[in-house]
Scaffold this motif. Sequence first.
Motif, short mmCIF file in Angstrom:
data_model
loop_
_atom_site.label_atom_id
_atom_site.label_comp_id
_atom_site.label_asym_id
_atom_site.label_seq_id
_atom_site.Cartn_x
_atom_site.Cartn_y
_atom_site.Cartn_z
N GLU A 171 22.38 -10.36 31.19
CA GLU A 171 23.17 -10.65 30.05
C GLU A 171 24.56 -10.31 30.23
N GLU A 172 24.98 -9.32 31.01
CA GLU A 172 26.25 -9.39 31.49
C GLU A 172 26.97 -10.61 32.23
N MET A 173 26.01 -11.03 33.43
CA MET A 173 26.51 -12.35 33.94
C MET A 173 26.67 -13.45 32.96
N VAL A 174 25.74 -13.66 31.85
CA VAL A 174 25.91 -14.65 31.02
C VAL A 174 27.31 -14.63 30.33
N LEU A 175 27.52 -13.38 29.70
CA LEU A 175 28.78 -13.08 29.15
C LEU A 175 29.94 -13.53 29.91
N ILE A 215 26.92 -7.84 22.71
CA ILE A 215 26.20 -6.86 22.20
C ILE A 215 25.03 -6.62 23.17
N ALA A 216 24.27 -7.89 23.36
CA ALA A 216 23.14 -7.85 24.53
C ALA A 216 23.67 -7.49 25.82
N ALA A 217 24.86 -7.57 26.36
CA ALA A 217 25.35 -6.93 27.63
C ALA A 217 25.34 -5.59 27.55
N LEU A 218 25.94 -5.04 26.44
CA LEU A 218 26.35 -3.71 26.21
C LEU A 218 24.79 -2.95 26.27
#
Length: 308
Positions: A171-175, A215-218
Amino acid sequence: MARKDMPLDKEESGGGFERILLILVPAIFTIVLLGALAVFFRADVRDGLLEVANKIPVVKNWVPDPVLTPEEQKLKEAKQQEESAEATIVELKKQLAEKEETLNEVTEQKATQENKVKELETQIESMQSASTNGEAEEEDAYTKQIRELSKLYADMSPSKAAPIMQNLTLEEMVLMLSQMKSSNRVAILQKMDPKTAADATMMLKDAETSEDMAIAALQSRLKKNDAEADQKKTSENLDKSQLNQTFAGMTPANAADLLMQTYKISPAKTMTILNTVDDATRSRILNAMSSKDAELAAKILNRLMGSK
């Protein structure tokens, strides 16, 4: 004695005569007055005099009411109605003034309450505005930080950025990738593991807004931190092999003393240790326990037997 009573009788008779005169004189005066009115005066003058006489305290009882013509009677009734109407109007005005005063008080109270409500609404709006501004500032700071990190990866060579980004959660990578230009994103994806690149590409395709991705990354970072904490906690505890080696290397007496003290604190941990060590070590420890405290050793053995 008879002579002395005589003056009293005379005084009584004299006082009675005076009382009679007091009654007769007004009566005679009234009769004469009426006769004179009837003979010498016109009807309107007579009625006026009769009205005046009716206002005299004693004479009014002897004077008849003035005789009115039909027109005069109508005028009198009209005057009485007018006076009654005026009295009614005065009373209604008084009641109206009281109602207006009450209405003014209610209006003032209502205005005061409305002012209080407006003040409260203003305070609520100020609080909401301050809260919204605070959230907006916090969101802007987070968004700014994400953009700066994304630019940092974009400025790196794709061969160096790709392995670093693969250590992030998906998720962080996508962000990070969503904040890059298309050319930088493609170059980094080409240097990534094919499966990771495919997963990131599909998540980019399904992402709706930057806020959802943030939000998904967090959430993914929190989950990863929790998992790492659990793993670290597990690695800090001795595994079964280490427990076996530890108690096998101790003398039976020392191991027995240690486990007996542990049993007082946590019987379950004592059972875990005895179930972990090999049979020979367990036998030696139980033997040492029985020589120190046979009753406690019996309880422990009973629990060991029940757990099998």
